[in-house]
Design a protein around this motif. Sequence first.
Motif, PDB file in Angstrom:
ATOM      1  N   ASN A 123      41.437  -8.544  90.246  1.00  0.00           N
ATOM      2  CA  ASN A 123      40.593  -7.566  89.532  1.00  0.00           C
ATOM      3  C   ASN A 123      41.436  -6.499  88.835  1.00  0.00           C
ATOM      4  O   ASN A 123      41.026  -5.349  88.700  1.00  0.00           O
ATOM      5  N   GLY A 124      42.633  -6.907  88.407  1.00  0.00           N
ATOM      6  CA  GLY A 124      43.542  -5.941  87.799  1.00  0.00           C
ATOM      7  C   GLY A 124      44.310  -6.534  86.642  1.00  0.00           C
ATOM      8  O   GLY A 124      43.778  -7.360  85.869  1.00  0.00           O
TER       9      GLY A 124
ATOM     10  N   ARG B 130      47.764  -4.566  94.114  1.00  0.00           N
ATOM     11  CA  ARG B 130      47.640  -3.851  92.850  1.00  0.00           C
ATOM     12  C   ARG B 130      48.965  -3.937  92.108  1.00  0.00           C
ATOM     13  O   ARG B 130      50.003  -3.528  92.630  1.00  0.00           O
ATOM     14  N   GLY B 131      48.917  -4.475  90.901  1.00  0.00           N
ATOM     15  CA  GLY B 131      50.131  -4.539  90.094  1.00  0.00           C
ATOM     16  C   GLY B 131      51.135  -5.567  90.531  1.00  0.00           C
ATOM     17  O   GLY B 131      52.324  -5.437  90.239  1.00  0.00           O
ATOM     18  N   VAL B 132      50.683  -6.616  91.234  1.00  0.00           N
ATOM     19  CA  VAL B 132      51.591  -7.696  91.627  1.00  0.00           C
ATOM     20  C   VAL B 132      51.538  -8.780  90.554  1.00  0.00           C
ATOM     21  O   VAL B 132      50.535  -9.485  90.423  1.00  0.00           O
ATOM     22  N   LEU B 133      52.603  -8.899  89.775  1.00  0.00           N
ATOM     23  CA  LEU B 133      52.667  -9.883  88.692  1.00  0.00           C
ATOM     24  C   LEU B 133      53.782 -10.873  89.003  1.00  0.00           C
ATOM     25  O   LEU B 133      54.936 -10.669  88.633  1.00  0.00           O
ATOM     26  N   THR B 134      53.425 -11.934  89.696  1.00  0.00           N
ATOM     27  CA  THR B 134      54.415 -12.912  90.125  1.00  0.00           C
ATOM     28  C   THR B 134      55.082 -13.607  88.949  1.00  0.00           C
ATOM     29  O   THR B 134      54.444 -13.881  87.921  1.00  0.00           O
ATOM     30  N   THR B 135      56.350 -13.900  89.105  1.00  0.00           N
ATOM     31  CA  THR B 135      57.109 -14.609  88.074  1.00  0.00           C
ATOM     32  C   THR B 135      56.495 -15.970  87.778  1.00  0.00           C
ATOM     33  O   THR B 135      56.552 -16.457  86.636  1.00  0.00           O
ATOM     34  N   LYS B 136      55.873 -16.586  88.788  1.00  0.00           N
ATOM     35  CA  LYS B 136      55.306 -17.920  88.593  1.00  0.00           C
ATOM     36  C   LYS B 136      54.190 -17.917  87.550  1.00  0.00           C
ATOM     37  O   LYS B 136      53.974 -18.926  86.867  1.00  0.00           O
ATOM     38  N   PHE B 137      53.475 -16.809  87.403  1.00  0.00           N
ATOM     39  CA  PHE B 137      52.466 -16.736  86.343  1.00  0.00           C
ATOM     40  C   PHE B 137      53.127 -16.841  84.979  1.00  0.00           C
ATOM     41  O   PHE B 137      52.686 -17.593  84.103  1.00  0.00           O
ATOM     42  N   PHE B 138      54.200 -16.096  84.771  1.00  0.00           N
ATOM     43  CA  PHE B 138      54.877 -16.113  83.472  1.00  0.00           C
ATOM     44  C   PHE B 138      55.511 -17.477  83.200  1.00  0.00           C
ATOM     45  O   PHE B 138      55.514 -17.957  82.065  1.00  0.00           O
ATOM     46  N   GLU B 139      56.040 -18.117  84.250  1.00  0.00           N
ATOM     47  CA  GLU B 139      56.644 -19.433  84.046  1.00  0.00           C
ATOM     48  C   GLU B 139      55.585 -20.472  83.685  1.00  0.00           C
ATOM     49  O   GLU B 139      55.853 -21.388  82.898  1.00  0.00           O
TER      50      GLU B 139
ATOM     51  N   ASP C  33      59.192  -4.128  93.110  1.00  0.00           N
ATOM     52  CA  ASP C  33      57.966  -3.978  93.891  1.00  0.00           C
ATOM     53  C   ASP C  33      57.952  -2.577  94.481  1.00  0.00           C
ATOM     54  O   ASP C  33      59.008  -1.962  94.662  1.00  0.00           O
ATOM     55  N   ILE C  34      56.766  -2.076  94.801  1.00  0.00           N
ATOM     56  CA  ILE C  34      56.646  -0.776  95.463  1.00  0.00           C
ATOM     57  C   ILE C  34      55.662  -0.907  96.625  1.00  0.00           C
ATOM     58  O   ILE C  34      54.766  -1.756  96.618  1.00  0.00           O
ATOM     59  N   ALA C  35      55.814  -0.032  97.610  1.00  0.00           N
ATOM     60  CA  ALA C  35      55.009  -0.125  98.829  1.00  0.00           C
ATOM     61  C   ALA C  35      53.520   0.042  98.555  1.00  0.00           C
ATOM     62  O   ALA C  35      52.684  -0.575  99.225  1.00  0.00           O
ATOM     63  N   GLU C  36      53.164   0.854  97.562  1.00  0.00           N
ATOM     64  CA  GLU C  36      51.760   1.173  97.322  1.00  0.00           C
ATOM     65  C   GLU C  36      50.942   0.006  96.786  1.00  0.00           C
ATOM     66  O   GLU C  36      49.711   0.050  96.786  1.00  0.00           O
ATOM     67  N   GLN C  37      51.599  -1.056  96.339  1.00  0.00           N
ATOM     68  CA  GLN C  37      50.856  -2.114  95.658  1.00  0.00           C
ATOM     69  C   GLN C  37      50.302  -3.174  96.604  1.00  0.00           C
ATOM     70  O   GLN C  37      49.473  -3.990  96.205  1.00  0.00           O
ATOM     71  N   THR C  38      50.732  -3.165  97.856  1.00  0.00           N
ATOM     72  CA  THR C  38      50.271  -4.189  98.789  1.00  0.00           C
ATOM     73  C   THR C  38      49.758  -3.541 100.068  1.00  0.00           C
ATOM     74  O   THR C  38      50.145  -2.423 100.413  1.00  0.00           O
ATOM     75  N   PRO C  39      48.875  -4.228 100.818  1.00  0.00           N
ATOM     76  CA  PRO C  39      48.326  -3.645 102.044  1.00  0.00           C
ATOM     77  C   PRO C  39      49.355  -3.450 103.140  1.00  0.00           C
ATOM     78  O   PRO C  39      49.177  -2.624 104.029  1.00  0.00           O
ATOM     79  N   THR C  40      50.431  -4.220 103.115  1.00  0.00           N
ATOM     80  CA  THR C  40      51.530  -4.035 104.065  1.00  0.00           C
ATOM     81  C   THR C  40      52.832  -4.141 103.284  1.00  0.00           C
ATOM     82  O   THR C  40      52.855  -4.595 102.153  1.00  0.00           O
TER      83      THR C  40
END
Length: 384
Positions: free
Chosen positions: A319-320, A295-304, A130-137
């Motif tokens: 929207n991404g 932005r760019g948050v791809l949770t493992t639960k989606f892949f599972e 994860d990186i800081a830029e992808q989430t609001p906090t």
Amino acid sequence: MNVIIITDALTAPLFTPRVRFLNRQLLAEGHNVTWFAERYQDIPSDIRPGNLVEIPYYSGHKADRLFKGVLSFLFDHKNRFFAHKILRHSIERSITPDIVFVSTFHIFGLRAGFAVARRYHCPLHIDLRDIAEQTPTNAYSRPFLSNNALYRKISIGRRNDILRRAASVSTVSKFQKETVSRVNPNTHVIYNGYDSTIFYPSRKAINQRPITILYVGRWYGERMQDPHPLFRAISGRMDVRLVFYTGVEVHGRLRKLADNYNVNLELHPYVPNPQIPELLRNADIALVLTSPENRGVLTTKFFEALGTRTPVLCTPSDNGELAELIRITHAGIASSDPVEILGFIDGTIRGGGAGLFSAGFDVTVFSRQYQTSRLINLLKCFQS
């Protein structure tokens, strides 16, 4: 190949499956691997790696955490402390790495990994989950001043300083790659994926009510994972059962929201990892909560969910890339519209997910086996 792995602490609910899988594959191929991580909490014996070396940093006292938090904010003390401990352990046990691999969701481990790689004149690979830029906090971490703008700026600066010196970098989404490539062009996307040996389809016909919508994993709050569109859609629908397996510390907040919307909500604590595949196979819909601010948050639960072919409801749409992956895999829907969400749920009730996963897309490219082999091939590029 002799590999030193450095990560943050292995914590519930998943205990860093991305790196555990890499570690297991490297060992299976005959490589020598030593894994260093912060000591934080007990790791279940069935998933605790035998080559793991845990290093304690904080004591249980609040004053100690505050003092060391300040030291780390001012001087990156935690990374320097771990570099010293790892080097001493390596010297005592005559460990000479060919590559240092650091995986982190924040900045801990980066300077420590760089110090070890510099000491042994070997390549450094950084894996940014994860990186800081992808989430609001900085919601993924709770260090000293985590939501402070100055702290955020300092953290990104420290991260980028090490990224420039790394031989290569891996990230988990295209957004992360685009962001990090500005600092280190040798950046690659390695998706989190799913373990295809345990996440496989075995669907049951929907012949009972209420329909079950399943959420498994951490809930970071409304700003990062907004439940309001879904709650509005299913308000008053007692034939829809929403089941959460998440941290007990957020149960009260979720219960209050559900009561406000008159939602049929069932709450459970984190479930042991081996139970997750069967939960997904028995669920009618797998819920992925997100936010357009992410932005760019791809949770493992989606892949599972992909692995078990469980229909995916992603709401609100990011929207991404996540919405795009759901579209191209025909896995379900990504939407912020309560009417559209309810239409998807009712369509699942009527059709049992008919038409989903029907495009012939080979979801096995998102398996952890495939993605880990790509990562190992990347590391092997540095072998002399």
